[in-house]
Scaffold this motif. Structure first.
Motif, PDB file in Angstrom:
ATOM      1  N   LEU A 194       6.123   0.861   6.380  1.00  6.34           N
ATOM      2  CA  LEU A 194       6.196   2.487   6.973  1.00  6.34           C
ATOM      3  C   LEU A 194       6.379   3.264   6.324  1.00  6.34           C
ATOM      4  O   LEU A 194       6.613   4.597   5.277  1.00  6.34           O
ATOM      5  CB  LEU A 194       6.070   2.642   8.377  1.00  6.34           C
ATOM      6  N   LEU A 195       8.353   2.262   5.646  1.00  2.00           N
ATOM      7  CA  LEU A 195       8.756   3.390   4.995  1.00  2.00           C
ATOM      8  C   LEU A 195       8.617   3.846   3.496  1.00  2.00           C
ATOM      9  O   LEU A 195       8.767   4.340   3.193  1.00  2.00           O
ATOM     10  CB  LEU A 195      10.373   3.442   4.763  1.00  2.00           C
ATOM     11  N   SER A 196       7.881   2.822   2.850  1.00  2.00           N
ATOM     12  CA  SER A 196       7.573   2.656   1.728  1.00  2.00           C
ATOM     13  C   SER A 196       6.243   3.413   1.296  1.00  2.00           C
ATOM     14  O   SER A 196       6.062   3.583  -0.176  1.00  2.00           O
ATOM     15  CB  SER A 196       7.368   0.717   0.858  1.00  2.00           C
ATOM     16  N   VAL A 197       5.141   3.553   1.889  1.00  2.00           N
ATOM     17  CA  VAL A 197       4.237   4.524   2.505  1.00  2.00           C
ATOM     18  C   VAL A 197       5.353   5.814   2.371  1.00  2.00           C
ATOM     19  O   VAL A 197       4.073   5.985   1.657  1.00  2.00           O
ATOM     20  CB  VAL A 197       3.078   3.927   3.567  1.00  2.00           C
ATOM     21  N   LEU A 198       5.194   5.707   3.220  1.00  2.00           N
ATOM     22  CA  LEU A 198       6.553   7.922   3.317  1.00  2.00           C
ATOM     23  C   LEU A 198       6.959   7.704   2.106  1.00  2.00           C
ATOM     24  O   LEU A 198       6.654   8.730   0.894  1.00  2.00           O
ATOM     25  CB  LEU A 198       7.154   7.673   4.405  1.00  2.00           C
ATOM     26  N   GLY A 199       7.786   6.907   1.476  1.00  2.00           N
ATOM     27  CA  GLY A 199       7.942   6.695   0.160  1.00  2.00           C
ATOM     28  C   GLY A 199       7.003   7.226  -0.773  1.00  2.00           C
ATOM     29  O   GLY A 199       7.683   7.510  -1.532  1.00  2.00           O
ATOM     30  N   ALA A 200       6.523   6.536  -1.131  1.00  2.00           N
ATOM     31  CA  ALA A 200       5.542   6.758  -2.171  1.00  2.00           C
ATOM     32  C   ALA A 200       4.730   8.305  -1.786  1.00  2.00           C
ATOM     33  O   ALA A 200       4.707   8.650  -3.352  1.00  2.00           O
ATOM     34  CB  ALA A 200       3.805   6.020  -2.308  1.00  2.00           C
ATOM     35  N   VAL A 201       4.711   8.509  -0.653  1.00  2.00           N
ATOM     36  CA  VAL A 201       4.294  10.443  -0.757  1.00  2.00           C
ATOM     37  C   VAL A 201       4.902  11.259  -1.490  1.00  2.00           C
ATOM     38  O   VAL A 201       5.218  12.381  -1.823  1.00  2.00           O
ATOM     39  CB  VAL A 201       3.254  10.521   0.100  1.00  2.00           C
ATOM     40  N   TYR A 202       6.780  10.672  -0.355  1.00  2.00           N
ATOM     41  CA  TYR A 202       7.315  12.198  -0.747  1.00  2.00           C
ATOM     42  C   TYR A 202       8.825  11.821  -2.109  1.00  2.00           C
ATOM     43  O   TYR A 202       9.341  12.235  -2.229  1.00  2.00           O
ATOM     44  CB  TYR A 202       8.721  11.964   0.707  1.00  2.00           C
ATOM     45  N   LEU A 203       8.869   9.919  -2.752  1.00  2.00           N
ATOM     46  CA  LEU A 203       9.696   9.803  -3.337  1.00  2.00           C
ATOM     47  C   LEU A 203       9.160   9.628  -5.004  1.00  2.00           C
ATOM     48  O   LEU A 203       7.835   9.876  -5.048  1.00  2.00           O
ATOM     49  CB  LEU A 203      10.922   8.745  -3.524  1.00  2.00           C
ATOM     50  N   PRO A 204       9.386  10.195  -6.255  1.00  2.00           N
ATOM     51  CA  PRO A 204       9.216   9.593  -7.073  1.00  2.00           C
ATOM     52  C   PRO A 204       8.804   8.577  -7.851  1.00  2.00           C
ATOM     53  O   PRO A 204       9.622   7.959  -6.642  1.00  2.00           O
ATOM     54  CB  PRO A 204      10.301   9.798  -8.378  1.00  2.00           C
ATOM     55  N   ALA A 205       8.152   8.034  -8.637  1.00  2.00           N
ATOM     56  CA  ALA A 205       7.877   6.723  -8.983  1.00  2.00           C
ATOM     57  C   ALA A 205       8.144   5.793  -8.250  1.00  2.00           C
ATOM     58  O   ALA A 205       9.122   5.116  -8.919  1.00  2.00           O
ATOM     59  CB  ALA A 205       7.098   6.404 -10.177  1.00  2.00           C
TER      60      ALA A 205
ATOM     61  N   LEU B  58      -2.492   2.645   0.866  1.00  2.00           N
ATOM     62  CA  LEU B  58      -2.340   3.963  -0.213  1.00  2.00           C
ATOM     63  C   LEU B  58      -3.758   3.446  -1.508  1.00  2.00           C
ATOM     64  O   LEU B  58      -2.629   3.758  -2.163  1.00  2.00           O
ATOM     65  CB  LEU B  58      -1.241   4.553  -0.565  1.00  2.00           C
ATOM     66  N   PRO B  59      -4.098   2.574  -1.751  1.00  2.00           N
ATOM     67  CA  PRO B  59      -4.946   1.972  -3.065  1.00  2.00           C
ATOM     68  C   PRO B  59      -5.750   3.421  -3.541  1.00  2.00           C
ATOM     69  O   PRO B  59      -6.087   4.135  -3.538  1.00  2.00           O
ATOM     70  CB  PRO B  59      -5.894   1.217  -2.330  1.00  2.00           C
ATOM     71  N   SER B  60      -4.921   2.990  -5.394  1.00  2.00           N
ATOM     72  CA  SER B  60      -5.362   3.958  -5.569  1.00  2.00           C
ATOM     73  C   SER B  60      -5.044   5.258  -5.160  1.00  2.00           C
ATOM     74  O   SER B  60      -5.214   6.493  -5.462  1.00  2.00           O
ATOM     75  CB  SER B  60      -6.556   4.288  -6.527  1.00  2.00           C
ATOM     76  N   GLY B  61      -3.127   5.227  -4.959  1.00  2.00           N
ATOM     77  CA  GLY B  61      -2.595   6.232  -4.593  1.00  2.00           C
ATOM     78  C   GLY B  61      -2.372   7.326  -3.733  1.00  2.00           C
ATOM     79  O   GLY B  61      -1.710   7.970  -3.758  1.00  2.00           O
ATOM     80  N   GLY B  62      -3.702   7.225  -2.868  1.00  2.00           N
ATOM     81  CA  GLY B  62      -3.883   8.069  -1.789  1.00  2.00           C
ATOM     82  C   GLY B  62      -4.067   7.754  -0.981  1.00  2.00           C
ATOM     83  O   GLY B  62      -5.286   6.935  -0.257  1.00  2.00           O
ATOM     84  N   TRP B  63      -4.484   8.835   0.766  1.00  2.00           N
ATOM     85  CA  TRP B  63      -5.079   7.877   1.529  1.00  2.00           C
ATOM     86  C   TRP B  63      -6.838   8.088   1.489  1.00  2.00           C
ATOM     87  O   TRP B  63      -6.978   8.504   0.862  1.00  2.00           O
ATOM     88  CB  TRP B  63      -4.463   8.653   3.045  1.00  2.00           C
ATOM     89  N   GLN B  64      -7.256   6.995   2.307  1.00  2.00           N
ATOM     90  CA  GLN B  64      -8.432   6.650   2.307  1.00  2.00           C
ATOM     91  C   GLN B  64      -9.012   6.634   4.102  1.00  2.00           C
ATOM     92  O   GLN B  64      -8.141   5.107   4.099  1.00  2.00           O
ATOM     93  CB  GLN B  64      -9.117   5.797   1.567  1.00  2.00           C
ATOM     94  N   LEU B  72      -7.346  -2.683   3.073  1.00  2.00           N
ATOM     95  CA  LEU B  72      -6.849  -2.746   3.525  1.00  2.00           C
ATOM     96  C   LEU B  72      -7.728  -3.626   4.430  1.00  2.00           C
ATOM     97  O   LEU B  72      -7.738  -4.452   5.161  1.00  2.00           O
ATOM     98  CB  LEU B  72      -6.588  -1.410   4.252  1.00  2.00           C
ATOM     99  N   LEU B  73      -8.905  -3.435   4.370  1.00  2.00           N
ATOM    100  CA  LEU B  73      -9.845  -4.491   5.015  1.00  2.00           C
ATOM    101  C   LEU B  73     -10.183  -6.390   4.568  1.00  2.00           C
ATOM    102  O   LEU B  73      -9.630  -6.870   5.525  1.00  2.00           O
ATOM    103  CB  LEU B  73     -11.761  -4.508   5.110  1.00  2.00           C
ATOM    104  N   ALA B  74      -9.931  -6.185   3.189  1.00  2.00           N
ATOM    105  CA  ALA B  74      -9.695  -7.198   2.580  1.00  2.00           C
ATOM    106  C   ALA B  74      -8.800  -8.036   3.407  1.00  2.00           C
ATOM    107  O   ALA B  74      -8.323  -9.848   3.897  1.00  2.00           O
ATOM    108  CB  ALA B  74      -9.591  -7.653   1.881  1.00  2.00           C
ATOM    109  N   SER B  75      -7.914  -7.731   3.751  1.00  2.00           N
ATOM    110  CA  SER B  75      -6.331  -7.930   4.568  1.00  2.00           C
ATOM    111  C   SER B  75      -6.559  -8.519   5.141  1.00  2.00           C
ATOM    112  O   SER B  75      -5.795 -10.204   6.186  1.00  2.00           O
ATOM    113  CB  SER B  75      -4.759  -6.985   3.556  1.00  2.00           C
ATOM    114  N   LEU B  76      -7.213  -8.268   6.124  1.00  2.00           N
ATOM    115  CA  LEU B  76      -7.144  -8.838   7.674  1.00  2.00           C
ATOM    116  C   LEU B  76      -7.281 -10.018   7.341  1.00  2.00           C
ATOM    117  O   LEU B  76      -6.883 -11.326   8.166  1.00  2.00           O
ATOM    118  CB  LEU B  76      -7.864  -7.699   7.965  1.00  2.00           C
TER     119      LEU B  76
END
Lengths: 231, 111
Positions: A194-205, B58-64, B72-76
């Motif tokens: 979860l922290l990594s997802v938040l960081g991916a949105v708010y932190l540099p690459a 966040l595949p391909s960089g953003g929420w889907q 995500l589906l394949a990870s289950l």
């Protein structure tokens, strides 16, 4: 057959599941690197000298995005910090080997060879021949798969439309689940994700991976084990 | 081979080798503080989860939307097989097969 040769062959046998995994992931990397603009020679140089799946994926995508060389190297370093612990954990098994031999063998330490070696050894001393068999077989498979993928390049691009690049997350899933030995591990894993997802949105690459790892591991270490509180 | 790419590769090689070699050759001869060793003990789990979280959510960089998030589906099923078998290859093959199936279903207009 000498004992050393037997150890060497048992190392090769232990590497076979890794070889199959590396063939899939390596092909995916080769195709991706080629379509990102790397030449076959550059792919070969990277696989021979760097030999690290996630670092190579990240480095290649940053090269394609035109990132600064310093940023690419720094990110690679952060992604590889996890090997510090694996190297430390393997140290008791190689302490009988000469320091120079240790320093050479350490080059081939990957997530997969680490898990295979520690599962097989269970803390017992490893012979240099056993590790060489395991390590060299895995590295050869990685170089052949990545260079093969790069060489076939566009002709294999259809594979990525079928999700071949999912091989890397799938391997991470297997390695993660193998390490979930107690409830605290599960909690740390969920927190880190979860922290990594938040960081991916708010932190540099890519700083998100390091920040999330440091914080989630600290939370796990600060959370006292039940037995400690009782004693 | 481009000189700058080769330079980046050499830099990557150095910073990949050092964390692999230093603890094995140096730290193993030192006594690490207990708190540091406890922290180190959680690092493998934390770093793998930190790599996986964005890759799956966040595949391909953003929420889907979940229905369109194939990783995500394949990870289950991959998580399920990993938990049941703890087998590296079986997990990878399960993930890849599920992924291919999801792509095929989507092309047929089912998924």
């Amino acid at each position: 057959m000498t004992a050393a040769r037997q150890s060497f062959y048992s190392g090769i046998r232990l590497a076979l599941p890794i070889v199959l995994g590396y063939l899939a992931i390596g092909m995916a990397f080769g195709v991706l690197a080629r379509t990102s603009g790397l030449s076959v020679g550059e792919v070969a140089a990277m696989s021979i000298l760097v030999y690290a799946g996630s670092s190579q994926f990240i480095g290649t995508s940053m090269l394609a995005a035109g990132a600064a060389p310093g940023a690419i190297v720094a990110t690679t370093f952060l992604v590889n910090l996890r090997h510090l612990l694996m190297s430390a954990a393997l140290a008791p098994s190689v302490s009988a080997l000469p320091p120079r031999r240790q320093a050479v063998l350490a080059f081939w330490l990957t997530d997969e060879t680490f898990v295979a070696a520690t599962t097989e050894l269970e803390g017992r001393p490893a012979s240099g021949a056993f590790l060489a068999g395991l390590f060299w077989t895995s590295h050869v498979a990685w170089v052949l798969a990545t260079v093969g993928g790069a060489w076939l390049g566009g002709r294999l691009a259809w594979l990525s439309h079928w999700g071949l690049d999912f091989a890397l997350p799938a391997m991470f899933i297997a390695l993660l689940v193998m390490q979930l030995n107690e409830r605290r591990h599960v909690a740390v894993a969920i927190l880190a994700a979860l922290l990594s997802v938040l960081g991916a949105v708010y932190l540099p690459a890519n700083y998100n991976v390091l920040a999330a790892t440091v914080l989630a591991a600290a939370a796990g270490a600060a959370w006292p084990a039940r037995t400690e509180g009782a004693s | 081979m481009r000189a700058q790419v080769l330079l980046v590769i050499l830099g990557m090689a150095v910073v990949t080798y050092l964390p692999r070699a230093l603890p094995m050759t140096v730290l193993s001869r030192m006594k690490l503080p207990e708190a540091f060793r406890r922290w180190l003990g959680f690092v493998p789990v934390a770093v793998l989860a930190a790599l996986l979280g964005p890759a799956l959510l966040l595949p391909s960089g953003g929420w889907q939307p979940v229905r369109e998030n194939l990783p995500l589906l394949a990870s289950l099923p991959a998580f399920w097989v990993a938990g049941k078998t703890r087998d590296l290859l079986g997990t990878v093959l399960t993930g890849l097969a599920t992924m291919a199936l999801l792509v095929a279903l989507r092309r047929l207009g089912v998924g």
